[in-house]
Design a protein around this motif. Structure first.
Motif, PDB file in Angstrom:
ATOM      1  N   LEU A 182       0.828  -1.207   0.000  1.00  0.00           N
ATOM      2  CA  LEU A 182       0.000   0.000   0.000  1.00  0.00           C
ATOM      3  C   LEU A 182       0.863   1.259   0.000  1.00  0.00           C
ATOM      4  N   MET A 183       1.973   1.239   0.740  1.00  0.00           N
ATOM      5  CA  MET A 183       2.858   2.409   0.736  1.00  0.00           C
ATOM      6  C   MET A 183       3.540   2.575  -0.617  1.00  0.00           C
ATOM      7  N   ALA A 184       3.814   1.469  -1.291  1.00  0.00           N
ATOM      8  CA  ALA A 184       4.445   1.544  -2.612  1.00  0.00           C
ATOM      9  C   ALA A 184       3.459   1.964  -3.695  1.00  0.00           C
ATOM     10  N   ALA A 185       2.166   1.786  -3.436  1.00  0.00           N
ATOM     11  CA  ALA A 185       1.153   1.990  -4.482  1.00  0.00           C
ATOM     12  C   ALA A 185       1.092   3.420  -4.998  1.00  0.00           C
ATOM     13  N   LEU A 249      -2.114   6.282  -0.547  1.00  0.00           N
ATOM     14  CA  LEU A 249      -3.407   6.020  -1.175  1.00  0.00           C
ATOM     15  C   LEU A 249      -4.120   7.301  -1.611  1.00  0.00           C
ATOM     16  N   ARG A 250      -3.689   8.430  -1.100  1.00  0.00           N
ATOM     17  CA  ARG A 250      -4.264   9.707  -1.542  1.00  0.00           C
ATOM     18  C   ARG A 250      -3.768  10.110  -2.921  1.00  0.00           C
ATOM     19  N   ARG A 253      -2.841   5.555  -8.408  1.00  0.00           N
ATOM     20  CA  ARG A 253      -3.715   5.344  -9.570  1.00  0.00           C
ATOM     21  C   ARG A 253      -4.157   3.893  -9.666  1.00  0.00           C
ATOM     22  N   LEU A 254      -3.604   3.018  -8.811  1.00  0.00           N
ATOM     23  CA  LEU A 254      -3.833   1.579  -8.926  1.00  0.00           C
ATOM     24  C   LEU A 254      -5.127   1.167  -8.223  1.00  0.00           C
ATOM     25  N   PRO A 255      -5.909   0.299  -8.832  1.00  0.00           N
ATOM     26  CA  PRO A 255      -7.066  -0.270  -8.124  1.00  0.00           C
ATOM     27  C   PRO A 255      -6.588  -1.060  -6.907  1.00  0.00           C
ATOM     28  N   CYS A 279      -8.221   6.140   0.014  1.00  0.00           N
ATOM     29  CA  CYS A 279      -7.868   5.710  -1.342  1.00  0.00           C
ATOM     30  C   CYS A 279      -8.686   6.462  -2.400  1.00  0.00           C
ATOM     31  N   VAL A 280      -8.000   7.033  -3.385  1.00  0.00           N
ATOM     32  CA  VAL A 280      -8.667   7.826  -4.423  1.00  0.00           C
ATOM     33  C   VAL A 280      -8.841   7.056  -5.730  1.00  0.00           C
TER      34      VAL A 280
END
Length: 316
Positions: A182-185, A249-250, A253-255, A279-280
């Motif tokens: 999640l931090m890498a997302a 997550l703010r 672009r990844l689902p 998450c946006v």
């Protein structure tokens, strides 16, 4: 009066020493996987028959996964650590690649034997990373996702530059592994990265250490967490407030597919709810009644698999 002052001074010194020792122990137990895991001990814990069955299944599936043919891989982290991973091929033509990151004091076989069986049968190749300072990977301290976030990017660079990957890639993790992905997302990724599966992730190292410390040691935010924060900066060379899943997550672009067990007594379910709200990107949240920490896959297996496959468009 002189005797009283001496006794008071001794009491202050002992109290200070106890304070320092206690939180030094917390830091080492939390961040160094090579030490004995006392934080997870629960005394005379009563284990249900269902939980015993899940543990047996995880052990059997872990042995099954470890026995499969695989490629053992190595990359270097940004700070020069040798990181180890294991590439397992599905039978037949692969339709995607799932890169999995295990949890705090976990392992690639223990955390992903059962889930790995489902993914391989679904046409997924697997890359199972051993997180820094754990398993066969180098490192002294775990980074609770703050450091491992960069390791995810290094694995993606390896796939892009060394393997010339053309498969759609999905990042997955449980517990600390979920926080890692999640931090890498929110970081730049190759175009082949298509989504994230996060099971029982926490919001930040600070939040998680305070949760464990307050529950296990009666820790307060001030001055205890202030001291732990400084200690980690000095020893492990990173800031436990530097980044969070919410920050990432703010801007991702990844689902993202979020999962959490409603009976989780290690990572509070509220942390996944907070991440979901932050998450946006396209997102879905699965909360499983009665499931403890990283047990949702076992408590509602059919719904778990169906919802993940439907969300990511894996179903034919």
């Amino acid at each position: 009066m002189k005797v009283f002052c001496v006794l008071l001074a001794v009491a202050i010194v002992l109290a200070t020493a106890f304070f320092i020792l206690k939180y030094h122990i917390l830091m080492n137990l939390a961040l160094n996987a090579r030490t004995r895991n006392l934080l997870a001990a629960r005394g005379n814990e009563t284990v249900s028959d269902r939980e015993m069955g899940i543990r047996r299944q995880m052990q059997e599936d872990g042995k099954w996964l470890a026995a499969l043919p695989r490629e053992d891989l190595e990359i270097l982290s940004r700070d020069g650590l040798r990181l180890v991973g294991h590439y397992v091929h599905t039978q037949g033509e692969p339709r995607r690649l799932v890169v999995l990151f295990h949890g705090w004091r976990g392992s690639w076989t223990g955390d992903f034997g059962s889930m790995g069986r489902w993914l391989l049968e679904s046409g997924c190749d697997l890359l199972l990373a051993e997180q820094r300072a754990q398993g066969a990977s180098e490192g002294k301290y775990m980074g609770f996702g703050v450091l491992e976030r960069g390791d995810v990017i290094q694995w993606m660079k390896y796939l892009e530059q060394e393997r010339h990957n053309t498969l759609p890639v999905y990042l997955g993790g449980v517990s600390m592994g979920a926080a890692t992905v999640l931090m890498a997302a929110g970081d730049p990724m190759p175009d082949f990265v298509k989504g994230v599966l996060a099971d029982c992730g926490f919001t930040s190292p600070y939040d998680m250490l305070f949760e464990v410390g307050s529950r296990s040691l009666g820790m307060r935010r001030h001055p205890a967490m202030d001291y732990v924060e400084l200690l980690i900066k000095f020893r492990a060379r990173y800031d436990i407030r530097a980044y969070s899943t919410l920050d990432s997550l703010r801007k991702t672009r990844l689902p993202v597919f979020f999962v959490h067990g409603l009976a989780d007594d290690f990572v509070p379910c509220r942390m996944t709810r907070q991440a979901y709200e932050a998450c946006v990107s396209p997102k879905e949240l699965l909360l499983v009644e009665g499931a403890g920490h990283v047990r949702s896959f076992f408590y509602d297996n059919e719904k778990y698999r169906q919802k993940v496959e439907r969300f990511f468009g894996w179903q034919p």
